[in-house]
Motif scaffolding. Structure first.
Motif, mmCIF file in Angstrom:
data_model
loop_
_atom_site.group_PDB
_atom_site.id
_atom_site.type_symbol
_atom_site.label_atom_id
_atom_site.label_comp_id
_atom_site.label_asym_id
_atom_site.label_seq_id
_atom_site.Cartn_x
_atom_site.Cartn_y
_atom_site.Cartn_z
ATOM 1 N N LEU A 2 0.809 -1.319 -0.020
ATOM 2 C CA LEU A 2 -0.126 0.069 0.030
ATOM 3 C C LEU A 2 0.791 1.428 0.044
ATOM 4 O O LEU A 2 0.557 2.452 -0.535
ATOM 5 C CB LEU A 2 -0.791 -0.166 1.286
ATOM 6 C CG LEU A 2 -1.874 0.973 1.313
ATOM 7 C CD1 LEU A 2 -2.885 1.215 -0.138
ATOM 8 C CD2 LEU A 2 -2.729 1.198 2.615
ATOM 9 N N THR A 3 1.814 1.200 0.792
ATOM 10 C CA THR A 3 2.936 2.524 0.893
ATOM 11 C C THR A 3 3.428 2.605 -0.514
ATOM 12 O O THR A 3 3.643 3.909 -1.142
ATOM 13 C CB THR A 3 4.087 1.917 1.928
ATOM 14 O OG1 THR A 3 3.557 1.752 3.316
ATOM 15 C CG2 THR A 3 5.110 3.219 1.871
ATOM 16 N N SER A 4 3.719 1.631 -1.222
ATOM 17 C CA SER A 4 4.570 1.784 -2.435
ATOM 18 C C SER A 4 3.295 2.367 -3.583
ATOM 19 O O SER A 4 3.950 3.069 -4.401
ATOM 20 C CB SER A 4 5.078 0.569 -3.072
ATOM 21 O OG SER A 4 4.028 -0.419 -3.351
ATOM 22 N N LEU A 5 2.206 1.947 -3.532
ATOM 23 C CA LEU A 5 1.194 2.579 -4.320
ATOM 24 C C LEU A 5 0.931 3.760 -3.973
ATOM 25 O O LEU A 5 0.697 4.883 -4.887
ATOM 26 C CB LEU A 5 0.034 1.815 -4.096
ATOM 27 C CG LEU A 5 -0.185 0.386 -4.736
ATOM 28 C CD1 LEU A 5 -1.570 -0.346 -4.405
ATOM 29 C CD2 LEU A 5 -0.405 0.580 -6.327
ATOM 30 N N ILE A 6 0.734 4.351 -2.846
ATOM 31 C CA ILE A 6 0.703 5.827 -2.296
ATOM 32 C C ILE A 6 2.076 6.508 -3.018
ATOM 33 O O ILE A 6 1.780 7.960 -3.426
ATOM 34 C CB ILE A 6 0.544 5.943 -0.937
ATOM 35 C CG1 ILE A 6 -0.748 5.166 -0.278
ATOM 36 C CG2 ILE A 6 0.719 7.452 -0.597
ATOM 37 C CD1 ILE A 6 -0.791 4.980 0.987
ATOM 38 N N ILE A 7 2.991 6.104 -2.639
ATOM 39 C CA ILE A 7 4.382 6.935 -3.061
ATOM 40 C C ILE A 7 4.347 6.964 -5.005
ATOM 41 O O ILE A 7 4.242 8.297 -5.390
ATOM 42 C CB ILE A 7 5.372 5.923 -2.858
ATOM 43 C CG1 ILE A 7 5.930 6.071 -1.426
ATOM 44 C CG2 ILE A 7 6.761 6.656 -3.604
ATOM 45 C CD1 ILE A 7 7.036 5.265 -0.827
ATOM 46 N N ALA A 8 3.838 5.785 -5.474
ATOM 47 C CA ALA A 8 3.896 5.975 -6.756
ATOM 48 C C ALA A 8 2.795 6.749 -7.459
ATOM 49 O O ALA A 8 2.772 7.623 -8.284
ATOM 50 C CB ALA A 8 3.341 4.552 -7.667
ATOM 51 N N GLN A 9 1.436 7.045 -6.625
ATOM 52 C CA GLN A 9 0.615 8.074 -7.034
ATOM 53 C C GLN A 9 0.988 9.512 -6.789
ATOM 54 O O GLN A 9 0.631 10.126 -7.545
ATOM 55 C CB GLN A 9 -0.713 7.571 -5.855
ATOM 56 C CG GLN A 9 -1.987 8.398 -6.377
ATOM 57 C CD GLN A 9 -2.741 7.782 -7.619
ATOM 58 O OE1 GLN A 9 -2.290 6.945 -8.012
ATOM 59 N NE2 GLN A 9 -3.532 8.919 -8.189
ATOM 60 N N ILE A 10 1.673 9.611 -5.486
ATOM 61 C CA ILE A 10 2.127 10.860 -5.112
ATOM 62 C C ILE A 10 3.447 11.461 -6.487
ATOM 63 O O ILE A 10 3.127 12.477 -6.929
ATOM 64 C CB ILE A 10 3.035 11.104 -3.969
ATOM 65 C CG1 ILE A 10 1.946 10.718 -2.724
ATOM 66 C CG2 ILE A 10 3.936 12.177 -3.771
ATOM 67 C CD1 ILE A 10 2.515 10.608 -1.412
ATOM 68 N N LEU A 11 4.134 10.578 -6.829
ATOM 69 C CA LEU A 11 5.183 10.540 -7.905
ATOM 70 C C LEU A 11 4.494 11.059 -9.179
ATOM 71 O O LEU A 11 4.883 11.952 -9.871
ATOM 72 C CB LEU A 11 6.066 9.554 -8.009
ATOM 73 C CG LEU A 11 7.079 9.138 -7.001
ATOM 74 C CD1 LEU A 11 7.816 7.880 -7.051
ATOM 75 C CD2 LEU A 11 7.882 10.490 -6.914
ATOM 76 N N SER A 12 3.476 10.509 -9.597
ATOM 77 C CA SER A 12 2.868 10.598 -10.689
ATOM 78 C C SER A 12 2.007 11.668 -10.921
ATOM 79 O O SER A 12 1.966 12.584 -11.955
ATOM 80 C CB SER A 12 1.581 9.600 -11.004
ATOM 81 O OG SER A 12 0.620 9.600 -10.029
#
Length: 200
Positions: A2-12
């Motif tokens: 979940l943490t990696s998905l949140i980070i990916a969303q923020i980066l996008s």
């Protein structure tokens, strides 16, 4: 996970925001270049009547003998384009299709004017499909408007006043006649001169 998905969303979202800023910067640069790069306009000549002058109407006849008026007041015609051409001029033959397309798109009444051998002019009319346009063949109009080189175009208003004029050999040159009129300047060269004066 979940943490990696949140980070990916923020980066996008950061990337989208950066692309938006870059797009605005590019749009601004295009605007700056548009201002700096002067338009290529019809080359105005020094001879003949000036922009703003009105020539006394010339009662002429088309190559087929039909009466046609050059200059003077024209009922129901906002803009008229006089296109001076010759069968002996290669540039003229190139500009004819552009002039026809330009007149149709801009809703300008188009009259072709020449001073050449009638048989050669008739051959050019047949070759370029000019049967639907008035074609005057004689020296009077060219002398009245001071035409020394071809192809030459004169844009008139409904009263026969010269709005703009110049040597033309491209669609861009033809469009510059209307642009110069809409901007309230005599020629595009005057506009370029004013830009240089402002920059100095």
């Amino acid at each position: 996970m979940l943490t990696s998905l949140i980070i990916a969303q923020i980066l996008s979202w950061v990337a989208i925001f950066a692309l938006g800023i870059a797009l605005l910067a590019v749009a601004r640069q295009v605007g700056v270049l548009h201002i700096r790069v002067a338009p290529a306009g019809a080359l105005a000549t020094s001879g003949g009547p000036a922009v703003g002058d009105a020539i006394v109407k010339i009662d002429a006849r088309t190559i087929d003998g039909a009466p046609v008026m050059i200059g003077g007041h024209a009922h129901g015609t906002a803009l008229r384009l006089l296109m001076f051409v010759s069968a002996q001029c290669p540039l003229c033959k190139n500009i004819i299709p552009m002039a026809k397309s330009f007149a149709r798109d801009e809703r300008v009444a188009l009259t072709f004017v020449g001073d050449d051998d009638i048989s050669a002019q008739r051959a050019m009319i047949a070759q370029h499909g000019l049967e639907g346009h008035a074609f005057v063949n004689g020296p009077e109009a060219g002398q009245a408007y001071g035409v020394a080189k071809l192809p030459f175009a004169v844009l008139l208003d409904a009263e026969g006043t010269i709005l703009s004029k110049g040597l033309v050999n491209s669609r861009e040159h033809l469009e510059s006649l209307v642009v110069a009129h809409e901007m309230g300047i005599a020629t595009v060269q005057d506009y370029i001169g004013s830009l240089k004066a402002q920059a100095a």
